[in-house]
Design a protein around this motif. Structure first.
Motif, PDB file in Angstrom:
ATOM      1  N   ALA A  84      43.003 -15.990   0.148  1.00  0.00           N
ATOM      2  CA  ALA A  84      44.100 -16.116  -0.815  1.00  0.00           C
ATOM      3  C   ALA A  84      45.027 -14.905  -0.733  1.00  0.00           C
ATOM      4  O   ALA A  84      46.259 -15.046  -0.767  1.00  0.00           O
ATOM      5  CB  ALA A  84      43.543 -16.258  -2.232  1.00  0.00           C
ATOM      6  N   MET A  85      44.442 -13.725  -0.584  1.00  0.00           N
ATOM      7  CA  MET A  85      45.268 -12.518  -0.467  1.00  0.00           C
ATOM      8  C   MET A  85      46.086 -12.537   0.818  1.00  0.00           C
ATOM      9  O   MET A  85      47.259 -12.151   0.820  1.00  0.00           O
ATOM     10  CB  MET A  85      44.393 -11.261  -0.525  1.00  0.00           C
ATOM     11  CG  MET A  85      43.798 -11.007  -1.898  1.00  0.00           C
ATOM     12  SD  MET A  85      42.926  -9.427  -2.055  1.00  0.00           S
ATOM     13  CE  MET A  85      41.635  -9.573  -0.844  1.00  0.00           C
ATOM     14  N   LEU A  86      45.498 -13.006   1.919  1.00  0.00           N
ATOM     15  CA  LEU A  86      46.221 -13.095   3.186  1.00  0.00           C
ATOM     16  C   LEU A  86      47.403 -14.048   3.061  1.00  0.00           C
ATOM     17  O   LEU A  86      48.512 -13.745   3.518  1.00  0.00           O
ATOM     18  CB  LEU A  86      45.286 -13.535   4.314  1.00  0.00           C
ATOM     19  CG  LEU A  86      45.910 -13.672   5.694  1.00  0.00           C
ATOM     20  CD1 LEU A  86      46.479 -12.337   6.182  1.00  0.00           C
ATOM     21  CD2 LEU A  86      44.878 -14.201   6.687  1.00  0.00           C
TER      22      LEU A  86
ATOM     23  N   GLU B  63      37.504  -2.653   0.676  1.00  0.00           N
ATOM     24  CA  GLU B  63      36.657  -3.183  -0.386  1.00  0.00           C
ATOM     25  C   GLU B  63      36.067  -1.997  -1.128  1.00  0.00           C
ATOM     26  O   GLU B  63      35.456  -1.110  -0.522  1.00  0.00           O
ATOM     27  CB  GLU B  63      35.550  -4.072   0.170  1.00  0.00           C
ATOM     28  CG  GLU B  63      34.765  -4.763  -0.906  1.00  0.00           C
ATOM     29  CD  GLU B  63      33.888  -5.886  -0.359  1.00  0.00           C
ATOM     30  OE1 GLU B  63      33.016  -6.334  -1.103  1.00  0.00           O
ATOM     31  OE2 GLU B  63      34.084  -6.304   0.790  1.00  0.00           O
ATOM     32  N   GLU B  64      36.293  -1.960  -2.442  1.00  0.00           N
ATOM     33  CA  GLU B  64      35.810  -0.844  -3.250  1.00  0.00           C
ATOM     34  C   GLU B  64      34.280  -0.857  -3.325  1.00  0.00           C
ATOM     35  O   GLU B  64      33.659  -1.909  -3.261  1.00  0.00           O
ATOM     36  CB  GLU B  64      36.392  -0.908  -4.666  1.00  0.00           C
ATOM     37  CG  GLU B  64      37.895  -0.788  -4.725  1.00  0.00           C
ATOM     38  CD  GLU B  64      38.404   0.541  -4.191  1.00  0.00           C
ATOM     39  OE1 GLU B  64      37.707   1.570  -4.302  1.00  0.00           O
ATOM     40  OE2 GLU B  64      39.517   0.555  -3.641  1.00  0.00           O
TER      41      GLU B  64
ATOM     42  N   GLU C 269      38.497  -5.757  -6.603  1.00  0.00           N
ATOM     43  CA  GLU C 269      37.704  -4.874  -5.752  1.00  0.00           C
ATOM     44  C   GLU C 269      38.158  -4.868  -4.293  1.00  0.00           C
ATOM     45  O   GLU C 269      37.826  -3.969  -3.550  1.00  0.00           O
ATOM     46  CB  GLU C 269      36.232  -5.241  -5.822  1.00  0.00           C
ATOM     47  CG  GLU C 269      35.916  -6.605  -5.221  1.00  0.00           C
ATOM     48  CD  GLU C 269      34.456  -6.971  -5.328  1.00  0.00           C
ATOM     49  OE1 GLU C 269      33.606  -6.078  -5.262  1.00  0.00           O
ATOM     50  OE2 GLU C 269      34.177  -8.168  -5.477  1.00  0.00           O
ATOM     51  N   LYS C 270      38.950  -5.856  -3.890  1.00  0.00           N
ATOM     52  CA  LYS C 270      39.412  -5.949  -2.513  1.00  0.00           C
ATOM     53  C   LYS C 270      40.922  -5.768  -2.472  1.00  0.00           C
ATOM     54  O   LYS C 270      41.623  -6.210  -3.378  1.00  0.00           O
ATOM     55  CB  LYS C 270      39.045  -7.308  -1.909  1.00  0.00           C
ATOM     56  CG  LYS C 270      37.557  -7.568  -1.883  1.00  0.00           C
ATOM     57  CD  LYS C 270      37.254  -8.963  -1.415  1.00  0.00           C
ATOM     58  CE  LYS C 270      35.758  -9.217  -1.476  1.00  0.00           C
ATOM     59  NZ  LYS C 270      35.419 -10.588  -1.145  1.00  0.00           N
ATOM     60  N   SER C 271      41.405  -5.122  -1.417  1.00  0.00           N
ATOM     61  CA  SER C 271      42.849  -4.989  -1.262  1.00  0.00           C
ATOM     62  C   SER C 271      43.217  -5.227   0.197  1.00  0.00           C
ATOM     63  O   SER C 271      42.481  -4.875   1.112  1.00  0.00           O
ATOM     64  CB  SER C 271      43.348  -3.620  -1.730  1.00  0.00           C
ATOM     65  OG  SER C 271      42.814  -2.592  -0.936  1.00  0.00           O
TER      66      SER C 271
ATOM     67  N   GLN D 213      39.916 -10.977  -5.209  1.00  0.00           N
ATOM     68  CA  GLN D 213      38.536 -11.268  -4.845  1.00  0.00           C
ATOM     69  C   GLN D 213      38.410 -12.052  -3.544  1.00  0.00           C
ATOM     70  O   GLN D 213      37.385 -11.988  -2.889  1.00  0.00           O
ATOM     71  CB  GLN D 213      37.863 -12.082  -5.965  1.00  0.00           C
ATOM     72  CG  GLN D 213      37.750 -11.347  -7.272  1.00  0.00           C
ATOM     73  CD  GLN D 213      36.739 -10.222  -7.190  1.00  0.00           C
ATOM     74  OE1 GLN D 213      35.701 -10.351  -6.572  1.00  0.00           O
ATOM     75  NE2 GLN D 213      37.056  -9.101  -7.813  1.00  0.00           N
ATOM     76  N   ASN D 214      39.442 -12.810  -3.175  1.00  0.00           N
ATOM     77  CA  ASN D 214      39.356 -13.739  -2.050  1.00  0.00           C
ATOM     78  C   ASN D 214      40.280 -13.300  -0.923  1.00  0.00           C
ATOM     79  O   ASN D 214      41.502 -13.265  -1.090  1.00  0.00           O
ATOM     80  CB  ASN D 214      39.732 -15.150  -2.536  1.00  0.00           C
ATOM     81  CG  ASN D 214      39.572 -16.186  -1.468  1.00  0.00           C
ATOM     82  OD1 ASN D 214      40.246 -16.157  -0.450  1.00  0.00           O
ATOM     83  ND2 ASN D 214      38.666 -17.124  -1.712  1.00  0.00           N
TER      84      ASN D 214
END
Length: 113
Positions: free
Chosen positions: A86-88, A53-54, A61-63, A82-83
């Motif tokens: 959802a990214m997972l 998280e940046e 901001e999240k990776s 952001q979520n």
């Protein structure tokens, strides 16, 4: 934070930068990787999860990055946003497609049925 575990004989390493990963999200990571294991049992040697998280907020901001070591090569997927959930889901879907492509014409093709 760095957390090493085992997932059905697979080395699982979770690294988080600038955030604290709670047990609930850690369980969701394990479940997502476990779903991949159902289709590709025995092929995944190690799974490394890198979350960041940046310090300054922004649109991405999240990776989340996941690398799975499989015989012969590795598969890798990443997503920013952001979520976390959802990214997972997106990263897991990308990994599944890569694994399906990699093993479609091998001795493991029966797993895609």
């Amino acid at each position: 934070m760095e957390d090493e575990q085992r997932l059905d004989g697979v080395g699982l390493n979770i690294q988080a930068v600038n955030i604290e990963v709670d047990d609930d999200f850690r369980d969701r990571i394990v479940q997502s990787l476990g779903k991949l294991r159902r289709y590709y049992s025995g092929d995944v040697i190690i799974a490394e999860v890198y979350m960041r998280e940046e310090a300054h907020p922004g649109p991405n901001e999240k990776s989340l990055r996941i690398r799975c070591g499989v015989p012969g090569t590795e598969v890798f997927a990443e997503e920013s946003g952001q979520n976390w959930d959802a990214m997972l889901n997106d990263v897991t879907a990308k990994l599944k497609r890569q694994l399906e492509h990699k093993f479609a014409n091998s001795q493991n093709s029966y797993r895609n049925r």
